[in-house]
Scaffold this motif. Structure first.
Motif, PDB file in Angstrom:
ATOM      1  N   THR A   1       0.809   6.408   1.627  1.00 20.46           N
ATOM      2  CA  THR A   1       0.300   5.107   2.044  1.00 20.46           C
ATOM      3  C   THR A   1      -1.194   5.120   1.770  1.00 20.46           C
ATOM      4  OG1 THR A   1       1.934   5.024   3.753  1.00 20.46           O
ATOM      5  CG2 THR A   1       0.103   3.485   3.970  1.00 20.46           C
ATOM      6  N   ILE A   2      -1.658   4.153   0.984  1.00 20.56           N
ATOM      7  CA  ILE A   2      -3.087   4.125   0.648  1.00 20.56           C
ATOM      8  C   ILE A   2      -3.835   3.550   1.836  1.00 20.56           C
ATOM      9  CG2 ILE A   2      -4.764   3.371  -1.062  1.00 20.56           C
ATOM     10  CD1 ILE A   2      -2.472   2.536  -2.796  1.00 20.56           C
ATOM     11  N   ASP A   3      -4.935   4.235   2.218  1.00 17.36           N
ATOM     12  CA  ASP A   3      -5.673   3.698   3.371  1.00 17.36           C
ATOM     13  C   ASP A   3      -6.761   2.717   2.939  1.00 17.36           C
ATOM     14  OD1 ASP A   3      -7.432   5.470   2.308  1.00 17.36           O
ATOM     15  OD2 ASP A   3      -7.656   6.717   4.092  1.00 17.36           O
ATOM     16  N   TRP A   4      -6.708   2.255   1.707  1.00 13.17           N
ATOM     17  CA  TRP A   4      -7.636   1.225   1.242  1.00 13.17           C
ATOM     18  C   TRP A   4      -7.078  -0.141   1.629  1.00 13.17           C
ATOM     19  CZ3 TRP A   4      -8.459   2.917  -4.583  1.00 13.17           C
ATOM     20  CH2 TRP A   4      -9.071   4.175  -4.590  1.00 13.17           C
ATOM     21  N   THR A   5      -7.949  -1.040   2.070  1.00 14.77           N
ATOM     22  CA  THR A   5      -7.489  -2.389   2.387  1.00 14.77           C
ATOM     23  C   THR A   5      -7.885  -3.313   1.234  1.00 14.77           C
ATOM     24  OG1 THR A   5      -9.556  -2.803   3.528  1.00 14.77           O
ATOM     25  CG2 THR A   5      -7.712  -2.064   4.877  1.00 14.77           C
TER      26      THR A   5
ATOM     27  N   ASN B   1     -17.327   8.685   6.169  1.00 16.69           N
ATOM     28  CA  ASN B   1     -15.899   8.976   5.921  1.00 16.69           C
ATOM     29  C   ASN B   1     -15.742  10.375   5.344  1.00 16.69           C
ATOM     30  OD1 ASN B   1     -15.163   6.462   6.652  1.00 16.69           O
ATOM     31  ND2 ASN B   1     -14.515   5.780   4.623  1.00 16.69           N
TER      32      ASN B   1
ATOM     33  N   GLY C   1     -13.451   4.919  -0.658  1.00 15.60           N
ATOM     34  CA  GLY C   1     -12.850   3.609  -0.892  1.00 15.60           C
ATOM     35  C   GLY C   1     -12.832   3.324  -2.384  1.00 15.60           C
TER      36      GLY C   1
ATOM     37  N   HIS D   1     -12.967   9.986   0.109  1.00 15.91           N
ATOM     38  CA  HIS D   1     -12.763   8.780   0.942  1.00 15.91           C
ATOM     39  C   HIS D   1     -13.887   7.768   0.806  1.00 15.91           C
ATOM     40  CE1 HIS D   1      -9.106  10.252   2.666  1.00 15.91           C
ATOM     41  NE2 HIS D   1      -9.682  11.389   2.999  1.00 15.91           N
TER      42      HIS D   1
ATOM     43  N   ARG E   1       0.841  -1.201   0.000  1.00 15.35           N
ATOM     44  CA  ARG E   1       0.000   0.000   0.000  1.00 15.35           C
ATOM     45  C   ARG E   1       0.876   1.250   0.000  1.00 15.35           C
ATOM     46  NH1 ARG E   1      -4.187  -0.246   4.443  1.00 15.35           N
ATOM     47  NH2 ARG E   1      -3.412  -2.194   5.273  1.00 15.35           N
ATOM     48  N   THR E   2       2.181   1.024  -0.197  1.00 16.73           N
ATOM     49  CA  THR E   2       3.120   2.147  -0.261  1.00 16.73           C
ATOM     50  C   THR E   2       3.339   2.482  -1.730  1.00 16.73           C
ATOM     51  OG1 THR E   2       4.177   1.226   1.663  1.00 16.73           O
ATOM     52  CG2 THR E   2       5.420   2.892   0.465  1.00 16.73           C
TER      53      THR E   2
END
Ligand code: F6R
Length: 606
Positions: free
Chosen positions: A238-242, A268, A386, A384, A204-205
């Motif tokens: 850093t992506i905050d998506w999982t 969000n 997603g 946000h 996610r980097t």
């Protein structure tokens, strides 16, 4: 619009299964053919026409040697979908392979010249000139990186390109101009991709190369050189998506999942309040706002016009991005241009932003972190929502609207500090109602059974009208767009007051008309339009408050919404049953709602 990926892994790891997994996550960008190239001692290529699953069943795409390679999923622009036109495209020697997203406008001239020099072409694509140009420059003694630099100096168009060559093992090179590209930095594994969902399982980097940067992926790491050939450091995000956000999570289609997630993701967007307050603090002295956007984002912008003009009193224009250049002369430093785009990469919107930037203030309302529009604009509000994989925008639309509502409300509060003419009653009421929107949406989602039945009843109709006034007008436009793009049924959105100026002539026995009529000052007026169409024997579907006194003689079907949803907040709630209606009609007709024909998620061509 196509999707590209590339990866370089540790020596003993196989790249093809990873490439297959990554490219499958980008299928929403194009789905008419797919291909993978890896290098072991030689160049290995498998590619074919059709969806990834079909091609994989036939060719077993993951069964290829080599720890690095590139892959592509195509949305045809030049040359019909076929094996020959699928990427990767290669040079004459069969040593160089290239994947490309974008359009090379001057490819005919380049191809003619290369053919005169003896190069043999095998496809009808614009892309094929790229491996041949790289070959030409490598034959002159340049290395792969320099050959790519010489190549892009000749290209006119838009591109994200990744290339590999047997003569320079263990290396992927990539570059971009006006097409999206991210670089993923993992643990001894490095990636390039058109979009983040492709690589979320691995890293996610990420960082985003600028136009003209040349990125070199090697087993030892990633190097980036700018246009002047200097090694540069890039800002890492850093992506905050999982990874599970980009999975179907038990739903049959992404679109249904995304419709059902809307209540959650709006919350969000609401967390952006502080950021929006900061932006407003810096926006001194604006006396005009221009929204610029395409498609669904344009419909979100229209709601913005109604809101800002009503709450703040500043004049607002809404301009289609593809028509924006004709308005350039009217911009000045007191104009705020707001660019709405879920992808942050739409070519028309990005071009409009670049044109306006020297003359006006610019703000992007964007879903994808670090995307081109987010990077280019003076200010950015992230929605946000997603990752949105379904091609038809749903949750990103509601999150755009939420950002616009917050912006309008906070702007009115700020301006009211020095302007007694601004009446904050509506703003206070709006902010109070915004908090309840997730609850209202959940109630609508609970009506899926009845909406499903309605879809079954109307699925064979060939033309629909959607009408509404004021805040309900953009809802009508968006409802019609959702229907047409995923069901291929003609749907037209109209301002209800415009009916009598033309479309009333089309009202006839059995023509379905969706009348969007939230409670408020336009309700009675819209009711009279409902009566007009009913008098011409149209079939009326009323989307209105569930305590409305519409009897069966007036509406054939009613979708009832909580009466506490007033007209000002209606765009955030009333669109949901229309998204669901379009979805279920698509399912009934056997259409894939995630991948409507001829459309792609991110429109990086104009
Ligand atoms: C429709 C849809 C398109 C997009 C349009 C703009 O469901 O998704 O109309 O809204 O292509 O895309 P963005 O918002 O990425 O600029």
């Amino acid at each position: 619009m196509c999707g590209i990926v590339g990866c370089i892994l540790k020596d003993n790891e196989k790249a093809a299964p990873v490439l297959l997994e990554c490219i499958s996550k980008l299928e929403y960008r194009g789905y008419d053919s797919v291909g993978i190239a890896t290098i072991s001692d030689e160049l290995n290529i498998k590619k074919g026409k059709g969806a990834i699953k079909e091609v994989n069943n036939e060719l077993d795409l993951s069964d290829m040697p080599g720890n690095y390679g590139i892959a592509h999923t195509r949305w045809a622009t030049h040359g019909k979908p076929s094996k020959e036109n699928a990427h990767p495209q290669i040079d004459c020697s069969g040593k160089i392979a290239v994947v490309h997203n974008g359009i090379i406008r001057n490819y005919v001239t380049i191809r003619n010249e290369l053919e005169k020099e003896g190069h043999v072409f095998k496809s009808q694509t614009d892309t094929e000139v790229i491996p041949h140009l790289i070959e030409k420059f490598m034959d002159k003694g340049l290395d792969l990186e320099k050959a790519l630099r010489e190549t892009i100096a000749i290209l006119d168009g838009t591109y994200a390109i990744a290339a590999i060559s047997v003569d320079e093992p263990n290396k992927i090179i990539a570059t971009r101009k006006d097409s999206p590209l991210i670089v993923g930095v993992g643990d001894e594994q490095y990636f390039i991709a058109s979009d983040a969902p492709a690589i979320l399982d691995y890293t996610r980097t990420i960082f985003r190369p600028d136009e003209g940067d040349i990125v070199v992926l090697e087993p030892s790491g990633v190097t980036v050189k700018n246009k002047d050939d200097e090694i540069i450091e890039k800002e890492i995000f850093t992506i905050d998506w999982t990874p599970d956000m980009a999975e179907k999570g038990g739903y049959e289609y992404f679109m249904l999942k995304e419709i059902n997630e809307q209540a959650e993701y709006i919350q969000n967007t609401l967390t952006q309040k502080e950021n929006i307050e900061k932006i407003i603090e810096e926006l001194e002295d604006i006396n005009r706002i221009c929204f610029v956007a395409c498609g669904t984002s344009y419909h979100a912008s229209l709601t913005g016009k109604y809101l800002i003009e009503s709450l703040v009193g500043i004049p607002v224009d809404v301009i289609l991005a593809s028509e924006f250049k004709y308005s350039l002369n009217a911009l000045n430093d007191k104009t705020l241009c707001i660019y709405i785009s879920q992808s942050g990469e739409t070519a028309d919107t990005l071009d409009a932003l670049k044109m306006a930037k020297p003359k006006s203030k610019t703000l992007g309302i964007v879903n994808v972190v670090g995307s081109a529009i987010a990077t280019e604009a003076d200010y950015v509000i992230y929605t946000h929502a997603g990752p949105e994989i379904g091609v038809a925008a749903t949750k990103t639309y509601l999150c755009q609207l939420t950002a616009i509502y917050l912006f309008a409300a906070l702007l009115s509060l700020k301006l009211a500090e020095n302007n007694d003419d601004i009446d904050l009653t509506k703003t206070t009421d709006l902010l109070r109602q915004l908090d309840r929107v997730p609850e209202f949406i959940e109630e609508v989602l609970g009506q899926s059974d009845s909406i499903m039945k309605m879809a079954e009843k109307y699925k064979d109709k060939s033309d629909f009208f959607f009408i509404g006034r004021g805040y309900a007008y953009p809802i009508a436009l968006e409802g019609a767009l959702k229907l047409k793009e995923i069901t291929y049924i003609h749907g037209e959105g109209y301002a209800a007051g415009e009916l009598k100026h033309g479309p009333l002539a089309l009202m006839d026995e059995g023509v379905p008309v969706v009348v969007v009529m939230p409670p408020g000052e336009d309700y009675d007026h819209t009711m009279s339009n409902l009566e007009e169409v009913k008098a011409r024997n149209a079939e009326v579907i009323a989307v209105t408050t569930d305590d409305a006194e519409i009897k069966e003689d007036k509406a054939d079907d009613i979708i009832g919404i909580n009466p506490d949803v007033s007209e000002i907040i209606a765009p955030l709630v009333y669109i949901v049953p229309l998204q669901m209606f379009a979805y279920y009609v698509a399912i009934d007709k056997g259409c894939d709602p995630d991948k409507p024909r001829n459309l792609a998620k991110s429109v990086t061509v104009n």
